[in-house]
Design an enzyme around this catalytic site. Structure first.
Site, PDB file in Angstrom:
ATOM      1  N   ASP A   8       0.880  -1.156   0.000  1.00  0.00           N
ATOM      2  CA  ASP A   8       0.000   0.000   0.000  1.00  0.00           C
ATOM      3  C   ASP A   8       0.927   1.218   0.000  1.00  0.00           C
ATOM      4  OD1 ASP A   8      -2.416   1.523   0.292  1.00  0.00           O
ATOM      5  OD2 ASP A   8      -1.986   1.701   2.440  1.00  0.00           O
ATOM      6  N   ASP A  10       0.017   5.046   1.013  1.00  0.00           N
ATOM      7  CA  ASP A  10      -0.173   5.963   2.146  1.00  0.00           C
ATOM      8  C   ASP A  10      -0.213   5.197   3.458  1.00  0.00           C
ATOM      9  OD1 ASP A  10      -0.322   7.997   0.244  1.00  0.00           O
ATOM     10  OD2 ASP A  10      -2.506   7.873   0.115  1.00  0.00           O
TER      11      ASP A  10
END
Length: 178
Positions: A8, A10
């Site tokens: 991922d 953020d």
């Protein structure tokens, strides 16, 4: 054999913001994350990002702004000797009903198809329960980091048997050895 690693963005690679990362100027790497990616690269991993970017669907920033955020991320990563081999993102509003937005597994399936890899056992690092759900439903092996929003998902992750680490550098230590 190529090893694949799905991250991922953020809260895993860079600091997260409830107000969204809307420009390259707002993008700040989490200490140690870029070096961790470089370590994975040196160990032969193909590193891919899978990121919900609903700020586009919410009209908070443009595709061009997202491109400049990713250009900064790639530039700073290159300075540490690392690289990201591909970036997959869902630009849709949460109510759009798409299959690519995590916790749906569409983005992960697309990664598997693009790299012609069965995602069984592929480590997928996220900082939220939806990251873990998407990884698991695609057959990947979810890993939670406590950076970003990770602390909120830690109890659930542990109860589900998902490995939990302080940050991406700790994941690199665990998977690659010190």
């Amino acid at each position: 054999m190529t090893h694949l690693l799905i991250l991922d963005r953020d809260g895993v690679i860079n600091e997260d913001s409830d107000a969204y990362i809307k420009s390259a100027a707002e993008w700040r790497p989490i200490p140690g994350s870029l070096e961790a990616i470089a370590r994975f690269n040196r160990a032969g991993y193909t590193v891919v990002v899978a990121s919900n970017q609903s700020g586009i669907g919410r009209r908070l920033f443009s595709l061009r702004a997202l491109g400049s955020i990713h250009a900064r991320m790639r530039r700073e990563l290159a300075e540490t000797g690392g690289r990201i081999d591909a970036i997959f993102f869902c630009p849709h509003h949460p109510e759009a009903g798409c299959t690519c937005r995590k916790p749906q597994a569409g983005m992960f399936r697309e990664i598997g198809e693009r790299f012609q890899v069965d995602l069984q056992g592929v480590p997928a690092v996220g900082d939220s329960h939806r990251d873990l759900l998407a990884a698991r439903s695609a057959g990947a092996s979810p890993i939670l980091v406590l950076t970003g929003k990770g602390k909120k998902a830690a109890d659930t992750a542990r109860a589900e048997g998902v490995p939990v680490f302080a940050n991406l550098a700790a994941v690199a230590d665990a998977l690659l050895g010190h």
